[in-house]
Design a protein around this motif. Structure first.
Motif, PDB file in Angstrom:
ATOM      1  N   SER A 221       0.843  -1.199   0.000  1.00  0.00           N
ATOM      2  CA  SER A 221       0.000   0.000   0.000  1.00  0.00           C
ATOM      3  C   SER A 221       0.871   1.238   0.000  1.00  0.00           C
ATOM      4  O   SER A 221       1.963   1.238   0.567  1.00  0.00           O
ATOM      5  CB  SER A 221      -0.915   0.009   1.227  1.00  0.00           C
ATOM      6  OG  SER A 221      -1.610   1.230   1.325  1.00  0.00           O
ATOM      7  N   ALA A 222       0.382   2.295  -0.630  1.00  0.00           N
ATOM      8  CA  ALA A 222       1.131   3.561  -0.673  1.00  0.00           C
ATOM      9  C   ALA A 222       0.567   4.589   0.297  1.00  0.00           C
ATOM     10  O   ALA A 222       0.978   5.739   0.299  1.00  0.00           O
ATOM     11  CB  ALA A 222       1.102   4.123  -2.092  1.00  0.00           C
ATOM     12  N   GLY A 223      -0.388   4.187   1.133  1.00  0.00           N
ATOM     13  CA  GLY A 223      -1.023   5.119   2.064  1.00  0.00           C
ATOM     14  C   GLY A 223      -0.139   5.454   3.249  1.00  0.00           C
ATOM     15  O   GLY A 223       1.004   4.994   3.353  1.00  0.00           O
ATOM     16  N   PRO A 224      -0.643   6.272   4.185  1.00  0.00           N
ATOM     17  CA  PRO A 224       0.123   6.662   5.371  1.00  0.00           C
ATOM     18  C   PRO A 224       0.581   5.433   6.162  1.00  0.00           C
ATOM     19  O   PRO A 224      -0.207   4.504   6.384  1.00  0.00           O
ATOM     20  CB  PRO A 224      -0.862   7.499   6.180  1.00  0.00           C
ATOM     21  CG  PRO A 224      -1.891   7.958   5.192  1.00  0.00           C
ATOM     22  CD  PRO A 224      -1.992   6.879   4.173  1.00  0.00           C
ATOM     23  N   ALA A 225       1.843   5.449   6.583  1.00  0.00           N
ATOM     24  CA  ALA A 225       2.372   4.279   7.278  1.00  0.00           C
ATOM     25  C   ALA A 225       3.360   4.695   8.358  1.00  0.00           C
ATOM     26  O   ALA A 225       4.110   5.660   8.205  1.00  0.00           O
ATOM     27  CB  ALA A 225       3.044   3.336   6.289  1.00  0.00           C
ATOM     28  N   ILE A 226       3.334   3.943   9.438  1.00  0.00           N
ATOM     29  CA  ILE A 226       4.291   4.084  10.551  1.00  0.00           C
ATOM     30  C   ILE A 226       4.953   2.729  10.740  1.00  0.00           C
ATOM     31  O   ILE A 226       4.265   1.704  10.829  1.00  0.00           O
ATOM     32  CB  ILE A 226       3.581   4.494  11.847  1.00  0.00           C
ATOM     33  CG1 ILE A 226       2.835   5.820  11.677  1.00  0.00           C
ATOM     34  CG2 ILE A 226       4.575   4.587  13.001  1.00  0.00           C
ATOM     35  CD1 ILE A 226       1.849   6.122  12.800  1.00  0.00           C
ATOM     36  N   VAL A 227       6.265   2.712  10.804  1.00  0.00           N
ATOM     37  CA  VAL A 227       7.000   1.469  11.055  1.00  0.00           C
ATOM     38  C   VAL A 227       7.556   1.531  12.470  1.00  0.00           C
ATOM     39  O   VAL A 227       8.211   2.500  12.852  1.00  0.00           O
ATOM     40  CB  VAL A 227       8.137   1.272  10.041  1.00  0.00           C
ATOM     41  CG1 VAL A 227       8.968   0.039  10.395  1.00  0.00           C
ATOM     42  CG2 VAL A 227       7.574   1.145   8.624  1.00  0.00           C
ATOM     43  N   CYS A 228       7.286   0.486  13.248  1.00  0.00           N
ATOM     44  CA  CYS A 228       7.787   0.411  14.622  1.00  0.00           C
ATOM     45  C   CYS A 228       8.928  -0.592  14.694  1.00  0.00           C
ATOM     46  O   CYS A 228       8.716  -1.806  14.548  1.00  0.00           O
ATOM     47  CB  CYS A 228       6.674  -0.018  15.576  1.00  0.00           C
ATOM     48  SG  CYS A 228       5.352   1.189  15.745  1.00  0.00           S
ATOM     49  N   ALA A 229      10.125  -0.091  14.900  1.00  0.00           N
ATOM     50  CA  ALA A 229      11.279  -0.963  15.117  1.00  0.00           C
ATOM     51  C   ALA A 229      11.449  -1.195  16.610  1.00  0.00           C
ATOM     52  O   ALA A 229      11.029  -0.374  17.425  1.00  0.00           O
ATOM     53  CB  ALA A 229      12.534  -0.329  14.526  1.00  0.00           C
ATOM     54  N   GLN A 230      12.079  -2.301  16.951  1.00  0.00           N
ATOM     55  CA  GLN A 230      12.262  -2.636  18.368  1.00  0.00           C
ATOM     56  C   GLN A 230      13.730  -2.893  18.669  1.00  0.00           C
ATOM     57  O   GLN A 230      14.378  -3.691  17.999  1.00  0.00           O
ATOM     58  CB  GLN A 230      11.452  -3.885  18.722  1.00  0.00           C
ATOM     59  CG  GLN A 230      11.585  -4.316  20.177  1.00  0.00           C
ATOM     60  CD  GLN A 230      10.662  -5.469  20.532  1.00  0.00           C
ATOM     61  OE1 GLN A 230       9.731  -5.308  21.321  1.00  0.00           O
ATOM     62  NE2 GLN A 230      10.912  -6.626  19.956  1.00  0.00           N
ATOM     63  N   LEU A 231      14.226  -2.218  19.677  1.00  0.00           N
ATOM     64  CA  LEU A 231      15.586  -2.447  20.159  1.00  0.00           C
ATOM     65  C   LEU A 231      15.483  -3.058  21.542  1.00  0.00           C
ATOM     66  O   LEU A 231      15.246  -2.367  22.524  1.00  0.00           O
ATOM     67  CB  LEU A 231      16.383  -1.142  20.185  1.00  0.00           C
ATOM     68  CG  LEU A 231      16.646  -0.499  18.820  1.00  0.00           C
ATOM     69  CD1 LEU A 231      17.436   0.785  18.965  1.00  0.00           C
ATOM     70  CD2 LEU A 231      17.378  -1.480  17.893  1.00  0.00           C
ATOM     71  N   GLY A 232      15.602  -4.380  21.585  1.00  0.00           N
ATOM     72  CA  GLY A 232      15.494  -5.114  22.828  1.00  0.00           C
ATOM     73  C   GLY A 232      14.203  -5.900  22.905  1.00  0.00           C
ATOM     74  O   GLY A 232      13.232  -5.463  23.513  1.00  0.00           O
ATOM     75  N   ASN A 233      14.191  -7.079  22.264  1.00  0.00           N
ATOM     76  CA  ASN A 233      13.031  -7.952  22.389  1.00  0.00           C
ATOM     77  C   ASN A 233      12.848  -8.313  23.852  1.00  0.00           C
ATOM     78  O   ASN A 233      13.804  -8.646  24.557  1.00  0.00           O
ATOM     79  CB  ASN A 233      13.241  -9.227  21.560  1.00  0.00           C
ATOM     80  CG  ASN A 233      12.069 -10.178  21.636  1.00  0.00           C
ATOM     81  OD1 ASN A 233      11.903 -10.885  22.621  1.00  0.00           O
ATOM     82  ND2 ASN A 233      11.265 -10.220  20.598  1.00  0.00           N
ATOM     83  N   VAL A 234      11.622  -8.229  24.331  1.00  0.00           N
ATOM     84  CA  VAL A 234      11.362  -8.371  25.761  1.00  0.00           C
ATOM     85  C   VAL A 234      11.789  -9.733  26.291  1.00  0.00           C
ATOM     86  O   VAL A 234      12.083  -9.885  27.478  1.00  0.00           O
ATOM     87  CB  VAL A 234       9.874  -8.096  26.043  1.00  0.00           C
ATOM     88  CG1 VAL A 234       9.000  -9.224  25.536  1.00  0.00           C
ATOM     89  CG2 VAL A 234       9.638  -7.845  27.520  1.00  0.00           C
ATOM     90  N   ASN A 235      11.864 -10.736  25.433  1.00  0.00           N
ATOM     91  CA  ASN A 235      12.288 -12.065  25.863  1.00  0.00           C
ATOM     92  C   ASN A 235      13.747 -12.343  25.540  1.00  0.00           C
ATOM     93  O   ASN A 235      14.534 -12.672  26.424  1.00  0.00           O
ATOM     94  CB  ASN A 235      11.415 -13.134  25.209  1.00  0.00           C
ATOM     95  CG  ASN A 235      10.032 -13.216  25.826  1.00  0.00           C
ATOM     96  OD1 ASN A 235       9.886 -13.293  27.033  1.00  0.00           O
ATOM     97  ND2 ASN A 235       9.006 -13.186  24.997  1.00  0.00           N
TER      98      ASN A 235
END
Length: 458
Positions: A221-235
């Motif tokens: 899709s070309a619509g509005p997008a937010i990417v959430c990266a994670q530094l430190g998987n909780v497990n």
């Protein structure tokens, strides 16, 4: 004035005694729910009591129900302790009782937060000029970062979410790894976006987002997008390849928000910095100083590479308020709260007391102690270590028949024993004991004592 002196001396006497006793104190609570309700509950008294008597009674009756999370043998969740400088500054924060929302009613608080935010941005590898907000914890840091992201991606799509809300707005996709922390989902619920907006991106066997999977998802899709990266998987403690993620997301016009509640602190270590290569390319970042910086609770932080957007999303104006003039800083422009505690004093004091080298040493030492946990437990042959020990997280499992049940039973025994305290989790469908090493006071002796206790309880 005599009342101030008496009640503060009473509190200080208890506090010093509590801290002196931490090395030998049982880590878990020793009181039952019924016992705590018996001593701390009841009806509101008709007549008031002297402050000194109240504090003496509170200390005596609450103490059995206090979990020694500041102990060097507390390994449940990613919870740091409080360094001496942090705790002393936090006491002063309560004495001064500043409302940190506006510069005019807390000038020192404002300047300290401005300074500490700048120091932290440099320490964590963020670009010059990022804005910083002091919030309660990682939950509100993620909430704030995602609120700014929502404001910006919808604004670029021609929609003013501040004025029009979300009704009728273009749909926003939030691309996040399958191993994301629950605060991301919760923040989206708070913001009215809903968890239905999440597009789950596949991760590898350690819990890192796969860039190839993200690239495929972005193309849909070309619509509005937010990417959430994670530094430190909780497990597992694994860190997403944040630099690659930023490059892919920005090529598609997406905003990148980094949930770095504890893993972002790897940037403070020259030895670990390569694990977060490219982190400065993101648009917003969330972290928590009560984790690896070891300041008291109520110390979340949000940073934004777009200060104007940060202020436009969070700021408030009213005729009865005295707003900052040129060069001054109102904290209410950078977080969701208006009246709040001056959180920055404890962070500022800790950073000065540790210095850049001290923060790096603290992070490195916790990671080394986590590795020691894994090595000593694995060497026994009685448990297995799940996955790699990347940072400060260790996953332990009792192998063999009924492994899930035996692992959960071990966790319960360890918690009841009191030598140390660990939490349980489920990782890739398997029950595991989750060990988090985050406390500045944890020593090799604490680890070895805890390993001995764990093995004796299998």
């Amino acid at each position: 004035m005599s009342q101030w002196k008496e009640v503060l001396e009473e509190a200080a006497q208890y506090a010093v005694g509590y801290l002196d006793g931490l090395p030998d104190r049982r880590v878990g609570s020793s009181a039952t729910l019924d016992e705590l309700r018996e001593t701390l509950g009841g009806e509101l008294p008709e007549r008031g009591e002297s402050p000194r008597d109240v504090i003496a009674s509170l200390a005596r009756h609450a103490d059995p129900g206090v979990v020694a999370s500041s102990s060097g043998r507390f390994f449940g969740f990613v919870i740091g302790g409080a360094t001496p400088a942090a705790l002393a500054a936090d006491w002063l924060t309560s004495v001064w009782d500043q409302n940190a929302g506006l510069y005019v009613i807390g000038p020192a608080a404002s300047v300290v937060e401005e300074t500490a935010g700048r120091w932290l941005a440099g320490l964590l590898g963020l670009p010059d000029g990022v804005s910083a907000g002091f919030v309660t914890g990682a939950q509100m840091a993620n909430f704030t970062g995602l609120a700014v992201a929502l404001h910006e991606v919808l604004g670029k799509a021609g929609w003013d979410v501040a004025e029009s809300g979300l009704r009728g707005a273009p749909p926003v996709r939030v691309l996040a790894g399958r191993g994301r922390h629950g605060t991301i989902d919760r923040a989206l619920r708070f913001l009215g976006v809903g968890t239905g907006a999440i597009v789950e991106v596949e991760m590898d066997d350690q819990g890192r987002m796969l860039p190839s999977a993200l690239g495929d998802a972005l193309k849909l899709s070309a619509g509005p997008a937010i990417v959430c990266a994670q530094l430190g998987n909780v497990n597992s403690g694994a860190l997403d390849p944040v630099g690659q993620i930023c490059d892919l997301a920005h090529a598609h016009g997406a905003w990148v928000h980094v949930d770095g509640a504890f893993g972002l602190w790897a940037a403070a270590s020259p030895r670990l910095r390569g694990l977060v290569d490219g982190v400065g390319k993101a648009d917003s970042w969330a972290t928590d100083a009560h984790k690896w910086l070891n300041v008291p609770y109520d110390s979340g932080l949000v940073f934004c590479a777009h200060p104007d957007a940060h202020r436009a999303t969070m700021g408030a104006r009213a005729g009865y308020l005295v707003h900052a003039t040129e060069g001054e800083r109102d904290a209410l422009d950078y977080g969701p709260e208006h009246s709040r505690r001056a959180r920055g004093f404890a962070v500022y004091a800790t950073l000065r007391a540790l210095g850049r080298d001290g923060v790096a040493e603290l992070v490195d030492r916790c990671c080394a102690l986590a590795a020691r946990f894994a090595e000593r437990l694995a060497a026994s042959g009685r448990v297995e270590i799940l996955g790699d020990v990347v940072l400060n997280q260790v996953l332990v499992r009792v192998p063999g028949a009924d492994a899930d049940a035996r692992t959960r039973e071990l966790i319960d025994r360890v918690q009841r024993d009191g030598t140390c305290w660990m939490s349980g989790t489920t990782w890739q469908g398997k029950a595991a004991m989750r060990i988090s090493v985050s406390n500045w006071s944890t020593s090799e002796a604490d680890v070895d004592r805890s390993v001995t206790a764990i093995l004796s309880l299998i």
